[in-house]
Scaffold this motif. Sequence first.
Motif, short mmCIF file in Angstrom:
data_model
loop_
_atom_site.label_atom_id
_atom_site.label_comp_id
_atom_site.label_asym_id
_atom_site.label_seq_id
_atom_site.Cartn_x
_atom_site.Cartn_y
_atom_site.Cartn_z
N ARG A 59 18.42 1.79 -5.90
CA ARG A 59 17.25 2.53 -4.81
C ARG A 59 16.11 1.77 -5.23
O ARG A 59 15.33 2.00 -6.46
CB ARG A 59 17.08 3.95 -5.07
N ILE A 60 15.50 1.09 -4.24
CA ILE A 60 14.22 0.41 -4.49
C ILE A 60 13.21 0.61 -3.62
O ILE A 60 13.19 0.99 -2.47
CB ILE A 60 14.45 -1.24 -4.12
N ALA A 61 12.02 0.94 -4.40
CA ALA A 61 10.73 1.76 -3.61
C ALA A 61 9.70 0.53 -3.79
O ALA A 61 9.42 -0.14 -4.92
CB ALA A 61 10.22 2.92 -4.12
N VAL A 62 9.04 0.23 -2.76
CA VAL A 62 8.02 -0.95 -2.45
C VAL A 62 6.83 -0.35 -2.01
O VAL A 62 7.03 0.39 -1.04
CB VAL A 62 8.48 -2.17 -1.72
N HIS A 63 5.77 -0.49 -2.58
CA HIS A 63 4.41 0.06 -2.19
C HIS A 63 3.56 -0.96 -1.83
O HIS A 63 3.31 -1.94 -2.47
CB HIS A 63 3.83 0.88 -3.35
N HIS A 64 2.83 -0.90 -0.82
CA HIS A 64 1.68 -1.74 -0.44
C HIS A 64 0.74 -0.86 0.45
O HIS A 64 1.40 -0.16 1.47
CB HIS A 64 1.97 -3.23 0.21
N ALA A 69 2.10 -5.95 5.39
CA ALA A 69 2.63 -6.52 4.12
C ALA A 69 3.98 -5.99 3.67
O ALA A 69 5.00 -6.52 3.23
CB ALA A 69 1.45 -6.54 3.21
N LEU A 70 3.92 -4.53 3.89
CA LEU A 70 5.06 -3.83 3.53
C LEU A 70 6.27 -4.51 4.41
O LEU A 70 7.47 -4.48 3.81
CB LEU A 70 4.83 -2.43 3.59
N LEU A 71 6.17 -4.48 5.49
CA LEU A 71 7.25 -4.81 6.58
C LEU A 71 7.68 -6.25 6.30
O LEU A 71 8.93 -6.55 6.22
CB LEU A 71 6.83 -4.85 7.91
N GLU A 72 6.87 -7.02 5.93
CA GLU A 72 7.02 -8.59 5.95
C GLU A 72 8.07 -8.57 4.76
O GLU A 72 8.84 -9.41 4.55
CB GLU A 72 5.83 -9.43 5.75
N PHE A 73 7.55 -8.00 3.46
CA PHE A 73 8.41 -8.17 2.19
C PHE A 73 9.65 -7.39 2.14
O PHE A 73 10.79 -8.14 1.98
CB PHE A 73 7.32 -7.44 1.23
N HIS A 91 14.55 0.80 4.74
CA HIS A 91 13.82 1.92 5.33
C HIS A 91 12.18 1.40 4.95
O HIS A 91 11.54 1.80 3.92
CB HIS A 91 14.01 3.23 4.72
N PRO A 92 11.77 0.71 6.21
CA PRO A 92 10.52 -0.12 5.95
C PRO A 92 9.10 0.63 5.66
O PRO A 92 8.20 0.22 4.95
CB PRO A 92 10.52 -1.08 6.87
N TYR A 93 9.40 1.92 6.26
CA TYR A 93 8.17 2.86 6.14
C TYR A 93 8.46 4.09 6.13
O TYR A 93 8.70 4.87 7.20
CB TYR A 93 7.24 2.39 7.81
N VAL A 94 8.23 4.74 5.15
CA VAL A 94 8.61 5.90 4.68
C VAL A 94 7.62 6.74 4.25
O VAL A 94 6.52 6.30 3.50
CB VAL A 94 9.86 6.21 3.55
N PHE A 114 6.53 2.23 1.20
CA PHE A 114 5.64 3.24 1.40
C PHE A 114 4.10 2.84 1.27
O PHE A 114 3.87 1.81 0.49
CB PHE A 114 5.92 4.11 -0.23
N VAL A 115 3.46 3.25 1.97
CA VAL A 115 1.76 3.13 1.74
C VAL A 115 1.22 4.08 0.97
O VAL A 115 0.00 3.59 0.34
CB VAL A 115 1.25 3.11 3.32
N ASP A 116 1.76 5.02 0.64
CA ASP A 116 1.16 6.21 -0.22
C ASP A 116 1.25 5.55 -1.53
O ASP A 116 2.65 5.51 -2.09
CB ASP A 116 1.73 7.58 -0.03
N PRO A 117 0.38 5.58 -2.47
CA PRO A 117 0.44 5.07 -3.90
C PRO A 117 1.07 6.22 -4.54
O PRO A 117 1.60 5.72 -5.65
CB PRO A 117 -0.82 4.76 -4.09
#
Length: 231
Positions: A59-64, A69-73, A91-94, A114-117
């Motif tokens: 399970r990988i969570a990515v924040h920006h 930038a989130l979608l591109e990565f 799931h690019p935008y949760v 996730f955009v939420d830090p």
Amino acid sequence: MPHSIEYCAGICQSEENGSFLTKDYDVRKAFLAGSIKDVVSQFGMETIILYTAVILKKRIAVHHPRIEALLEFTRVLPALSWHRKDWSILHPYVHLTDTELEHLSKCPGYIAGFVDPEVSNRSDLFDVYVNLPDSIITVSQSAKEAMVMGKLHKDIGHLILQSAEDTERSDSHVIKDISLKTKQILAHLETLADQCEGSKITLEHLKQQNFPPATENFLFHLAAAEQILLV
């Protein structure tokens, strides 16, 4: 990059990718639109952590904070396990809402953006956390045993780095190089599985091969991810 493709009843024959359904072609193209070379440029040898996490269905969570930038990565990452051709893990935008997180919890492995830090404090949501603005990858305590790195990882990491830094090679070439290396490892794993009852690898059989501990550990977890492990 030029493709040799013939259309026949919704099936593509491609010299590079083998057969795939034409309805999948646009989505494949969309995922290749992201740049694996940009990912490697940002994370260098640490890209191997991302590769290992994707290949082991972690399970990988990515924040920006910026969704672009989130979608591109995130859209690049499923291509690290190109042999599975499974884009449903993305799931690019949760949002950190109960409904969305409940849906996510039903997925065995995923790449979630996730955009939420606040997601950084939700260790229950990830095995690997990517802080994109600061270029920091963190492996959670619970996933460290499965994610132990050894010589095999170092070799794969160097291959990814060398391929990505080659100005002659396109992003799709880099993905192909990674995929070929993965297929070599899987072919070796399948050979071992064929030596076991029911074509399922046992930990005992893996131990008999006298692999270095980190390699044995990786192959054990990879066999589980590929559903060829006898448990």
